[in-house]
Design a protein around this motif. Structure first.
Motif, PDB file in Angstrom:
ATOM      1  N   GLU A 447       0.827  -1.220   0.000  1.00 58.90           N
ATOM      2  CA  GLU A 447       0.000   0.000   0.000  1.00 58.90           C
ATOM      3  C   GLU A 447       0.859   1.268   0.000  1.00 58.90           C
ATOM      4  N   ASP A 448       2.157   1.125   0.324  1.00 59.31           N
ATOM      5  CA  ASP A 448       3.065   2.278   0.337  1.00 59.31           C
ATOM      6  C   ASP A 448       3.867   2.398  -0.961  1.00 59.31           C
ATOM      7  N   LYS A 449       3.551   1.561  -1.936  1.00 57.21           N
ATOM      8  CA  LYS A 449       4.348   1.487  -3.170  1.00 57.21           C
ATOM      9  C   LYS A 449       4.467   2.840  -3.873  1.00 57.21           C
ATOM     10  N   ARG A 450       3.375   3.588  -3.981  1.00 61.40           N
ATOM     11  CA  ARG A 450       3.413   4.861  -4.710  1.00 61.40           C
ATOM     12  C   ARG A 450       4.389   5.840  -4.042  1.00 61.40           C
ATOM     13  N   TYR A 451       4.383   5.870  -2.728  1.00 58.45           N
ATOM     14  CA  TYR A 451       5.307   6.758  -1.996  1.00 58.45           C
ATOM     15  C   TYR A 451       6.760   6.411  -2.309  1.00 58.45           C
ATOM     16  N   TYR A 452       7.083   5.127  -2.238  1.00 57.79           N
ATOM     17  CA  TYR A 452       8.480   4.733  -2.483  1.00 57.79           C
ATOM     18  C   TYR A 452       8.862   4.865  -3.951  1.00 57.79           C
ATOM     19  N   ASP A 453       7.925   4.717  -4.853  1.00 57.96           N
ATOM     20  CA  ASP A 453       8.223   4.960  -6.264  1.00 57.96           C
ATOM     21  C   ASP A 453       8.609   6.420  -6.489  1.00 57.96           C
ATOM     22  N   LYS A 454       7.920   7.333  -5.803  1.00 53.86           N
ATOM     23  CA  LYS A 454       8.249   8.755  -5.939  1.00 53.86           C
ATOM     24  C   LYS A 454       9.614   9.062  -5.321  1.00 53.86           C
TER      25      LYS A 454
END
Length: 476
Positions: A447-454
């Motif tokens: 669920e935190d994937k988008r944050y770490y992608d950024k």
């Protein structure tokens, strides 16, 4: 001159000078009539000496000439003579793992791991005569490479008749116990984790070949060991090396210089470190256990990783080994404030751990772009004991992390070699499957994937900008 040993070409060894292992230095003196050179140890004791006359010409009375080319040639002669003096006496040249095997068994066979990964040996073609001649070590070629190894065995192969009586006495073990061809320490760690039986954990690598696994041996520095059935060339990643870790598989070895050391550097250099030490000591905790707890206190409602939304680190304070292979790169931190309290230290520590995990993600992407297919990480080494380090690797790579039941995976890997050499297992692979045990599986917070992608996009921008800065400074 009494008792002195004179060698052809002007080289001498000095009487009564026992040469112990250590560092040695060559001093060269260019005089009017000759060039002289000496081999000197760290105690300042002269161990060997060589000299060579310099040509002189007198084209007319009171005019003297010498040739700079002749002087250089004389420097080369005396230096070579010294080498042939602290050099010709050497019977064998070993990497440490092979030296220990030789001390244990009296067998001078080398491990494929050592000679392939560090000595330019090819598992398919053997030694390359032209390489040694090109670098001025053609004497290694003599006598079928007897000084650096003309018998090369795969890891886990049994050496000779096992422990010699002398070695057995020194070690307190029975003579004849099987001794295996060795591995480099990081490779032993990879062997100790990568073959674990993962049935029942619901992992993507279950029932798949070991080629879907990446072993990460993380301590002072980190090594990333991936294997493949066919050779894969990955830019910026060492290898492929055949049978250098798991017999029958090609090995690619990525790495990050000073990972554990970098975390220590960032934490210990912060103004709040004395306060951290005092509070951790009062709780009988390590500073990192205390920092992990402190991060949990200050994270509020959001996941811990989100504390670094404005703080980003590029971790190559000691240059980049993989996959950029650029030793000129430096470390970077952006988002610093004037505060120097414990919260500030904890968040900088978190950003540094994340940066190391982003570096692992960059290595994985390079390996996959070249042909590897990796689904699961297997971590071992000192940093694998840190739950924050492990969770950040899972979250940032998006892959589950498998931790061994036994933390000391390098020792388990070494024991696997011994078990194979003893004949208790038919192959290294069988021994790996039986002796490597899963201790814990850490799943990524998808669920935190988008944050770490950024944050990963920022991570890549950091090095891109650093290279731009270097280009500006080098420009007109």
């Amino acid at each position: 001159m009494m008792g002195e040993q004179t060698r052809e070409g002007g080289g001498t060894t000095m009487p009564g000078r026992d040469q112990e292992p250590g560092s040695y230095y060559v001093g060269v003196d260019v005089g009017t009539g000759s060039v002289r050179a000496a081999l000197v140890d760290q105690r300042g004791i002269l161990l060997a000496f060589a000299d060579q006359p310099i040509n002189q010409w007198e084209p007319q009375f009171n005019h003297h000439e010498q040739s700079s080319e002749d002087i250089w040639a004389a420097c080369c002669v005396v230096t070579k003579n010294l080498r042939e003096t602290c050099w010709d006496k050497a019977g064998h040249f070993f990497d440490l793992p092979d030296f220990l095997s030789w001390k244990a068994t009296g067998v001078s066979a080398r491990s494929l791991c050592s000679v392939v990964c560090k000595w330019t040996y090819s598992a398919e073609k053997g030694w390359d005569d032209s390489f040694w001649k090109m670098i001025g070590l053609e004497d290694f070629v003599a006598d079928n490479y007897s000084k650096i190894g003309n018998q090369v065995l795969p890891p886990g192969a049994s050496l000779g008749h096992g422990l010699t009586p002398e070695a057995a006495k020194d070690l307190g073990l029975p003579a004849g116990i099987a001794v295996a061809a060795s591995l480099i320490d990081a490779h032993a760690g990879g062997l100790g984790v990568i073959g674990a039986d993962v049935r029942g954990y619901g992992l993507a690598c279950e029932g798949q070949p070991m080629t879907s696994r990446l072993a990460v041996i993380c301590g002072t520095s980190s090594c990333h060991m991936g294997i493949s059935k066919d050779p894969i060339f990955v830019p910026g990643v060492w290898g492929p090396y055949f049978s250098a870790m798991v017999p029958g598989f090609w090995l690619n070895e990525g790495g990050q210089s000073v990972t554990g050391k970098l975390i220590d550097h960032m934490v210990q250099g912060h103004a709040a470190f004395p306060e951290l030490q005092a509070k951790a000591t009062a709780r009988c905790q390590s500073v990192y256990a205390y920092l992990n707890s402190h991060l949990d206190l200050i994270k509020k409602a959001r996941p811990v990783g989100f504390l670094t939304v404005d703080l980003h680190v590029w971790p190559d304070f000691h240059g980049n080994r993989s996959p950029l292979a650029d030793l000129t790169l430096k470390g970077m931190v952006t988002g610093l404030k004037l505060s120097q309290d414990l919260d500030d230290l904890a968040i900088l520590y978190l950003a540094t751990v994340q940066a190391i995990a982003f570096g692992t993600r960059l290595i994985i992407e390079a390996m996959e772009a070249a042909g590897h297919s990796i689904s699961t990480l297997f971590l071992c080494g000192g940093l694998s004991k840190n739950p924050l380090f492990v969770q950040m690797h899972a979250d940032i790579t998006g892959m589950p992390v498998v931790l061994s039941q036994e933390v000391e995976s390098v020792l388990v890997g070494a024991a696997i070699l011994g078990a194979c050499a003893s004949g208790d297992f038919a192959s290294v692979q069988e021994a790996m499957a039986r002796m490597s045990k899963v201790g814990k599986v850490v799943l990524p917070r998808l669920e935190d994937k988008r944050y770490y992608d950024k944050k990963y996009q920022v991570f890549l921008k950091l090095v891109e900008h650093q290279k731009e800065y270097a280009a500006i400074m080098k420009g007109d």
